[in-house]
Design a protein around this motif. Sequence first.
Motif, short mmCIF file in Angstrom:
data_model
loop_
_atom_site.label_atom_id
_atom_site.label_comp_id
_atom_site.label_asym_id
_atom_site.label_seq_id
_atom_site.Cartn_x
_atom_site.Cartn_y
_atom_site.Cartn_z
N LEU A 17 66.02 57.26 61.96
CA LEU A 17 67.31 57.95 62.01
C LEU A 17 68.37 56.97 62.49
O LEU A 17 68.25 56.39 63.57
N ALA A 19 72.03 57.51 61.43
CA ALA A 19 73.31 57.96 60.87
C ALA A 19 74.37 58.18 61.94
O ALA A 19 75.53 58.40 61.62
N GLY A 20 73.96 58.14 63.19
CA GLY A 20 74.92 58.39 64.27
C GLY A 20 76.05 57.38 64.23
O GLY A 20 75.89 56.25 63.78
N GLN A 82 72.99 60.75 54.89
CA GLN A 82 73.31 62.01 55.56
C GLN A 82 74.84 62.07 55.62
O GLN A 82 75.45 61.39 56.43
N GLY A 87 73.11 66.77 63.14
CA GLY A 87 72.03 66.79 64.12
C GLY A 87 70.79 66.03 63.66
O GLY A 87 70.63 65.74 62.48
N THR A 88 69.91 65.75 64.63
CA THR A 88 68.71 64.96 64.33
C THR A 88 67.76 65.69 63.37
O THR A 88 67.11 65.07 62.53
N ASP A 111 68.46 52.97 66.96
CA ASP A 111 69.06 52.37 68.15
C ASP A 111 68.09 52.33 69.32
O ASP A 111 68.51 52.20 70.47
N GLY A 146 66.73 65.39 76.46
CA GLY A 146 66.06 66.67 76.31
C GLY A 146 64.88 66.73 77.29
O GLY A 146 64.24 65.71 77.56
N GLU A 161 67.43 70.89 75.21
CA GLU A 161 68.45 69.84 75.32
C GLU A 161 69.24 70.02 76.61
O GLU A 161 69.42 71.14 77.10
N ASN A 176 62.31 63.81 76.67
CA ASN A 176 62.00 63.50 75.29
C ASN A 176 62.57 62.13 74.93
O ASN A 176 63.75 61.87 75.13
C1 UD1 Z 1 68.12 63.06 71.16
C2 UD1 Z 1 67.18 64.22 71.43
C3 UD1 Z 1 66.91 64.32 72.93
C4 UD1 Z 1 66.32 63.00 73.41
C5 UD1 Z 1 67.24 61.85 73.05
C6 UD1 Z 1 66.58 60.54 73.37
C7 UD1 Z 1 67.70 65.89 69.73
C8 UD1 Z 1 68.39 67.17 69.43
N1 UD1 Z 1 67.81 65.44 70.96
O1 UD1 Z 1 69.35 63.36 71.79
O2 UD1 Z 1 66.00 65.35 73.19
O3 UD1 Z 1 66.12 63.06 74.81
O4 UD1 Z 1 67.53 61.86 71.65
O5 UD1 Z 1 67.51 59.51 73.20
O6 UD1 Z 1 67.06 65.35 68.86
N2 UD1 Z 1 71.16 60.85 64.25
C9 UD1 Z 1 71.31 60.96 62.89
N3 UD1 Z 1 72.00 62.02 62.39
C10 UD1 Z 1 72.53 63.01 63.18
C11 UD1 Z 1 72.37 62.87 64.58
C12 UD1 Z 1 71.69 61.79 65.09
O7 UD1 Z 1 70.86 60.10 62.12
O8 UD1 Z 1 73.12 63.91 62.63
C13 UD1 Z 1 70.43 59.71 64.78
C14 UD1 Z 1 71.26 58.79 65.65
O9 UD1 Z 1 71.81 57.74 64.89
C15 UD1 Z 1 70.26 58.28 66.67
C16 UD1 Z 1 69.25 59.41 66.79
O10 UD1 Z 1 69.41 60.19 65.64
O11 UD1 Z 1 69.60 57.12 66.22
C17 UD1 Z 1 69.45 60.23 68.03
O12 UD1 Z 1 70.72 60.77 68.02
P1 UD1 Z 1 71.54 61.01 69.35
O13 UD1 Z 1 72.82 61.63 69.02
O14 UD1 Z 1 71.57 59.75 70.13
O15 UD1 Z 1 70.59 62.06 70.06
P2 UD1 Z 1 70.77 62.64 71.49
O16 UD1 Z 1 71.78 63.70 71.47
O17 UD1 Z 1 70.96 61.54 72.46
#
Ligand code: UD1
Length: 465
Positions: A17, A19-20, A82, A87-88, A111, A146, A161, A176
């Motif tokens: 993942l 896309a953030g 995406q 969201g993840t 990351d 989380g 979360e 998490n």
């Molecule tokens: C997420 C977890 C949280 C965990 C934390 C660890 C969820 C809902 N929460 O939170 O439980 O403790 O990671 O760091 O999963 N991403 C996408 N598309 C999206 C959103 C995110 O590709 O729409 C990617 C981001 O680029 C990143 C990863 O997913 O690499 C995590 O996203 P991030 O927003 O950092 O998650 P957290 O809210 O920190």
Amino acid sequence: MSKPTPAPAPQLSVVILAAGEGKRMKSRLPKVLQPLAGRPLLAHVLDTAGALSPASIRIVYGHGGEQVRAAFSDATLSWVRQAEQLGTGHALQQAVPEIPDADTVLVLYGDVPLLRAETLERLTAIAGAGELALLTMEPEHPAGYGRIVRDPAGTVARIVEQKDASAEELRIGECNTGILAAPAGRLKAWLASLRNDNAQREYYLTDVIGLAVRSGVTVTPVRLADPIEALGVNDKEQLAQLEALCRRNAARSLMREGVTIVDPARLDVRGKVTHGQDVCIDVNVVLEGRVRLGDRVRIGPGCVIRDSRIGDDTELFAHCVLDGATIGAGARIGPYSRIRPTTELADGVHIGNFVEVKNSLLGAESKANHLSYVGDAEVGAHVNIGAGTIIANYDGANKHRTHIGDKAHTGSNSVLVAPITVGEGATIAAGSTVTREVPAGKLTIARARQTTIEGWRRPVKPKKK
Ligand code: UD1
Ligand code: CA
């Protein structure tokens, strides 16, 4: 009786993942392209993923996606867009449709670069047996992560979360990491039933934990002994923290292999270093790309060495910059030398202070000890390049080559205008500018002759009245 053949282990599909947006980086460079130990964050994740020999790697990209794709041309990677970051869970939904149901899916983050392959193998083995494997940790400061909610019997029940957690849930120390592995078919079903009725109006990947439990699938947590492995990068401060960890790890492994490092906190390895025995590295040295150091190589303080090979017993004195250089054995370089790409220095060469060598070959025992430029030249053995010798290789449009025969000497402050050939054993007088062939074994002088004007008188100012 023939034994039943065991079911083949499921194939592994990795989804990263990425896309953030990485807003907190405050950078035009997408987060996963920010360099750590000299390479993009995503390159580290891809390396670790690759070590698991997966059947496929999918990267979910969004912000700055074209830039990210362009940076990784590897044809074996699949790119999944995406369009909106919902969201993840939504991110993973984009990636799973093409993954065969029988596969194991491993979810990584672009990351989170320091995970070890051994850790991930534990997760994929659990998922390969039909369970959901979840990587957890107990960080010093759980805020933001989380939380792992367990039922009274101690089994994992769900993840909550930070923003949705009750005061009681916020006291849970187990968090998490976001990294998990699960059987693809089950995972697809759970993803399809995610909802975004939460504090962030997002589709949380973390909700699949509760869904797995409800569908009777065991959730097996794997707790990291050291949460460092799961550290993510959200801002420049965290990037620097991870850089320091990489620095420490690289120095440690070199020391374990017998390299003497005067101060491990002041050595930066941004690439791959191979070495012989009894190598010694002084402070503030940067090694980049592929660097090979022979036996007993000594590197003085402040040297920067990129993509170079250095032979046995060669010593670099302080503050040398080497890039794409091949240096033989027993050479002495610096202090303050600059050796540029495609330069080859044979055994016993001496390059001294404020000497720049570019795209040149210097034969055995040749010396350029002071204040010189040697560019696009083939220099023989036992040549002495005098102080301040300049090879004028560039006419403003073209680079020209210079050939200098064995045992030739160039006088101090001489200029060799290329293309030019200097014969074996030739001597060029100090201060000469040579533009034509310099014959072997002779003294060539190309400068105005010194004359003295007899009876000359210096003008005098008229006396003030
Ligand atoms: C997420 C977890 C949280 C965990 C934390 C660890 C969820 C809902 N929460 O939170 O439980 O403790 O990671 O760091 O999963 N991403 C996408 N598309 C999206 C959103 C995110 O590709 O729409 C990617 C981001 O680029 C990143 C990863 O997913 O690499 C995590 O996203 P991030 O927003 O950092 O998650 P957290 O809210 O920190
Ligand atoms: Ca995060």
